[in-house]
Scaffold this motif. Structure first.
Motif, PDB file in Angstrom:
ATOM      1  N   LYS A 195       0.793  -1.426  -0.038  1.00  0.00           N
ATOM      2  CA  LYS A 195       0.147   0.094   0.147  1.00  0.00           C
ATOM      3  C   LYS A 195       0.844   1.206   0.029  1.00  0.00           C
ATOM      4  CE  LYS A 195      -3.371   2.450   2.479  1.00  0.00           C
ATOM      5  NZ  LYS A 195      -4.338   2.508   3.615  1.00  0.00           N
ATOM      6  N   ASN A 196       1.881   1.199   0.644  1.00  0.00           N
ATOM      7  CA  ASN A 196       2.808   2.440   0.821  1.00  0.00           C
ATOM      8  C   ASN A 196       3.425   2.588  -0.490  1.00  0.00           C
ATOM      9  OD1 ASN A 196       2.321   2.782   3.404  1.00  0.00           O
ATOM     10  ND2 ASN A 196       3.981   1.736   4.462  1.00  0.00           N
ATOM     11  N   GLU A 197       3.972   1.652  -1.211  1.00  0.00           N
ATOM     12  CA  GLU A 197       4.537   1.636  -2.456  1.00  0.00           C
ATOM     13  C   GLU A 197       3.405   2.217  -3.722  1.00  0.00           C
ATOM     14  OE1 GLU A 197       7.955   0.921  -3.354  1.00  0.00           O
ATOM     15  OE2 GLU A 197       8.148   0.902  -1.142  1.00  0.00           O
ATOM     16  N   ILE A 198       2.141   1.739  -3.420  1.00  0.00           N
ATOM     17  CA  ILE A 198       1.338   2.215  -4.501  1.00  0.00           C
ATOM     18  C   ILE A 198       1.345   3.640  -4.235  1.00  0.00           C
ATOM     19  CG2 ILE A 198      -1.174   2.087  -4.881  1.00  0.00           C
ATOM     20  CD1 ILE A 198      -0.854  -1.001  -4.222  1.00  0.00           C
ATOM     21  N   SER A 199       0.980   4.127  -3.022  1.00  0.00           N
ATOM     22  CA  SER A 199       0.876   5.583  -2.638  1.00  0.00           C
ATOM     23  C   SER A 199       2.044   6.427  -3.268  1.00  0.00           C
ATOM     24  CB  SER A 199       0.974   5.825  -1.257  1.00  0.00           C
ATOM     25  OG  SER A 199      -0.506   5.225  -0.946  1.00  0.00           O
ATOM     26  N   PHE A 202       4.204   5.556  -5.680  1.00  0.00           N
ATOM     27  CA  PHE A 202       4.524   5.295  -7.089  1.00  0.00           C
ATOM     28  C   PHE A 202       3.147   5.910  -8.130  1.00  0.00           C
ATOM     29  CE2 PHE A 202       7.708   2.398  -6.029  1.00  0.00           C
ATOM     30  CZ  PHE A 202       8.713   2.789  -6.635  1.00  0.00           C
ATOM     31  N   SER A 203       2.052   6.200  -7.180  1.00  0.00           N
ATOM     32  CA  SER A 203       1.090   6.518  -7.995  1.00  0.00           C
ATOM     33  C   SER A 203       1.038   7.935  -8.327  1.00  0.00           C
ATOM     34  CB  SER A 203      -0.382   6.437  -7.317  1.00  0.00           C
ATOM     35  OG  SER A 203      -0.346   7.081  -6.090  1.00  0.00           O
ATOM     36  N   LEU A 204       2.003   8.698  -7.619  1.00  0.00           N
ATOM     37  CA  LEU A 204       2.236  10.136  -8.019  1.00  0.00           C
ATOM     38  C   LEU A 204       3.004  10.383  -9.275  1.00  0.00           C
ATOM     39  CD1 LEU A 204       3.350  11.203  -4.592  1.00  0.00           C
ATOM     40  CD2 LEU A 204       1.377  11.462  -5.433  1.00  0.00           C
ATOM     41  N   ASP A 205       3.565   9.088  -9.745  1.00  0.00           N
ATOM     42  CA  ASP A 205       4.653   9.105 -11.031  1.00  0.00           C
ATOM     43  C   ASP A 205       3.629   8.584 -12.279  1.00  0.00           C
ATOM     44  OD1 ASP A 205       6.629  10.241  -9.660  1.00  0.00           O
ATOM     45  OD2 ASP A 205       7.462   7.956  -9.359  1.00  0.00           O
ATOM     46  N   GLY A 206       2.479   8.153 -12.077  1.00  0.00           N
ATOM     47  CA  GLY A 206       1.577   7.602 -13.077  1.00  0.00           C
ATOM     48  C   GLY A 206       0.714   6.554 -12.954  1.00  0.00           C
ATOM     49  N   LYS A 207       0.376   5.674 -13.700  1.00  0.00           N
ATOM     50  CA  LYS A 207      -0.738   4.711 -13.729  1.00  0.00           C
ATOM     51  C   LYS A 207      -0.145   3.507 -12.645  1.00  0.00           C
ATOM     52  CE  LYS A 207      -2.958   6.168 -17.794  1.00  0.00           C
ATOM     53  NZ  LYS A 207      -3.954   6.178 -18.199  1.00  0.00           N
ATOM     54  N   ILE A 208      -0.822   2.896 -12.375  1.00  0.00           N
ATOM     55  CA  ILE A 208      -0.487   1.675 -11.428  1.00  0.00           C
ATOM     56  C   ILE A 208      -1.014   0.287 -12.117  1.00  0.00           C
ATOM     57  CG2 ILE A 208      -0.616   0.497  -9.295  1.00  0.00           C
ATOM     58  CD1 ILE A 208       0.971   2.880  -8.890  1.00  0.00           C
ATOM     59  N   SER A 253      -8.568   0.828  -0.388  1.00  0.00           N
ATOM     60  CA  SER A 253      -8.040   2.153   0.160  1.00  0.00           C
ATOM     61  C   SER A 253      -6.983   2.688  -0.655  1.00  0.00           C
ATOM     62  CB  SER A 253      -7.147   1.647   1.438  1.00  0.00           C
ATOM     63  OG  SER A 253      -6.168   0.682   0.859  1.00  0.00           O
ATOM     64  N   SER A 254      -6.556   1.831  -1.932  1.00  0.00           N
ATOM     65  CA  SER A 254      -5.778   2.498  -2.872  1.00  0.00           C
ATOM     66  C   SER A 254      -6.297   2.686  -4.335  1.00  0.00           C
ATOM     67  CB  SER A 254      -4.394   1.517  -3.236  1.00  0.00           C
ATOM     68  OG  SER A 254      -3.840   1.111  -2.024  1.00  0.00           O
ATOM     69  N   ARG A 255      -8.010   2.476  -4.403  1.00  0.00           N
ATOM     70  CA  ARG A 255      -8.444   2.518  -5.429  1.00  0.00           C
ATOM     71  C   ARG A 255      -7.946   1.968  -6.597  1.00  0.00           C
ATOM     72  NH1 ARG A 255     -10.584   7.915  -7.391  1.00  0.00           N
ATOM     73  NH2 ARG A 255     -12.175   6.755  -8.053  1.00  0.00           N
ATOM     74  N   LEU A 256      -7.878   0.514  -6.312  1.00  0.00           N
ATOM     75  CA  LEU A 256      -7.472  -0.458  -7.290  1.00  0.00           C
ATOM     76  C   LEU A 256      -8.643  -1.361  -7.707  1.00  0.00           C
ATOM     77  CD1 LEU A 256      -3.996  -1.578  -5.865  1.00  0.00           C
ATOM     78  CD2 LEU A 256      -4.220  -0.176  -7.754  1.00  0.00           C
ATOM     79  N   ARG A 257      -8.879  -1.764  -8.723  1.00  0.00           N
ATOM     80  CA  ARG A 257      -9.659  -2.730  -9.201  1.00  0.00           C
ATOM     81  C   ARG A 257      -9.175  -3.960  -9.787  1.00  0.00           C
ATOM     82  NH1 ARG A 257     -15.030  -0.611 -10.177  1.00  0.00           N
ATOM     83  NH2 ARG A 257     -15.440   1.176  -8.665  1.00  0.00           N
ATOM     84  N   TYR A 312      -3.538 -12.411  -9.656  1.00  0.00           N
ATOM     85  CA  TYR A 312      -4.512 -11.412 -10.055  1.00  0.00           C
ATOM     86  C   TYR A 312      -3.844 -10.197 -10.746  1.00  0.00           C
ATOM     87  CZ  TYR A 312      -7.977 -13.055  -6.386  1.00  0.00           C
ATOM     88  OH  TYR A 312      -8.340 -13.759  -5.703  1.00  0.00           O
ATOM     89  N   VAL A 313      -4.638  -9.441 -11.540  1.00  0.00           N
ATOM     90  CA  VAL A 313      -4.147  -8.272 -12.333  1.00  0.00           C
ATOM     91  C   VAL A 313      -4.802  -7.152 -11.679  1.00  0.00           C
ATOM     92  CG1 VAL A 313      -3.929  -7.053 -14.537  1.00  0.00           C
ATOM     93  CG2 VAL A 313      -3.676  -9.361 -14.463  1.00  0.00           C
ATOM     94  N   LEU A 314      -4.236  -6.108 -11.263  1.00  0.00           N
ATOM     95  CA  LEU A 314      -5.059  -4.819 -10.649  1.00  0.00           C
ATOM     96  C   LEU A 314      -4.361  -3.541 -11.082  1.00  0.00           C
ATOM     97  CD1 LEU A 314      -3.921  -5.789  -6.667  1.00  0.00           C
ATOM     98  CD2 LEU A 314      -6.135  -6.710  -7.833  1.00  0.00           C
ATOM     99  N   THR A 315      -5.565  -2.692 -11.446  1.00  0.00           N
ATOM    100  CA  THR A 315      -5.411  -1.417 -11.937  1.00  0.00           C
ATOM    101  C   THR A 315      -5.845  -0.348 -11.033  1.00  0.00           C
ATOM    102  OG1 THR A 315      -4.549  -0.195 -13.938  1.00  0.00           O
ATOM    103  CG2 THR A 315      -6.785  -1.189 -13.807  1.00  0.00           C
ATOM    104  N   ARG A 316      -5.283   0.711 -11.163  1.00  0.00           N
ATOM    105  CA  ARG A 316      -5.731   2.021 -10.553  1.00  0.00           C
ATOM    106  C   ARG A 316      -7.010   2.775 -11.270  1.00  0.00           C
ATOM    107  NH1 ARG A 316      -3.366   6.081  -7.785  1.00  0.00           N
ATOM    108  NH2 ARG A 316      -3.614   5.338  -5.476  1.00  0.00           N
ATOM    109  N   ILE A 317      -8.222   3.085 -10.933  1.00  0.00           N
ATOM    110  CA  ILE A 317      -9.060   3.425 -11.745  1.00  0.00           C
ATOM    111  C   ILE A 317      -9.068   5.133 -11.717  1.00  0.00           C
ATOM    112  CG2 ILE A 317     -10.699   1.640 -11.154  1.00  0.00           C
ATOM    113  CD1 ILE A 317     -11.883   3.591  -9.091  1.00  0.00           C
TER     114      ILE A 317
END
Length: 114
Positions: free
Chosen positions: A11-15, A17-23, A78-82, A109-114
């Protein structure tokens, strides 16, 4: 390191790296999520934001839910991933990703940010 700590670090890593682009996350999460909802009901999702065929409903042929599955769902919310499994053309049923002599499951799984 325990599995709960792994999800907190992810979760911390997602937060970060999400500033740099898509997840986009893909791999074996050892999580069994059944058909749990991976978003909050008030999330506003446009099918144009994420090229998914079923924006709000997700299917899974694996109905089992384990602790890691609940943690993965919490991470998604919490990270708005689907979770794309069970939503995306080519896997609309949520097919099993792990097939062994003693049973089948969805743990990859494959997850992505919406």
């Amino acid at each position: 390191m325990d599995k709960k700590t792994d999800f907190i670090e992810l979760k911390n890593e997602i937060s970060k790296f999400s500033l740099d682009g898509k997840i986009l996350l893909a791999g074996d999460f050892n999580a069994r999520t059944g058909n749990l909802t991976d978003f909050q009901k008030h999330d506003d999702v446009s099918p144009h934001d994420v090229k998914i065929n079923k924006p709000n409903k997700r299917e899974s042929l694996d109905q089992v839910i384990n602790v890691q599955g609940r943690q993965l769902i919490d991470l998604c919310i919490s990270s708005r991933l689907r979770i794309l499994n069970g939503r995306y053309l080519g896997d609309l049923l949520g097919n099993c990703s792990c097939i062994k002599h003693n049973g089948s499951s969805v743990v990859d799984y494959v997850l992505t940010r919406i």
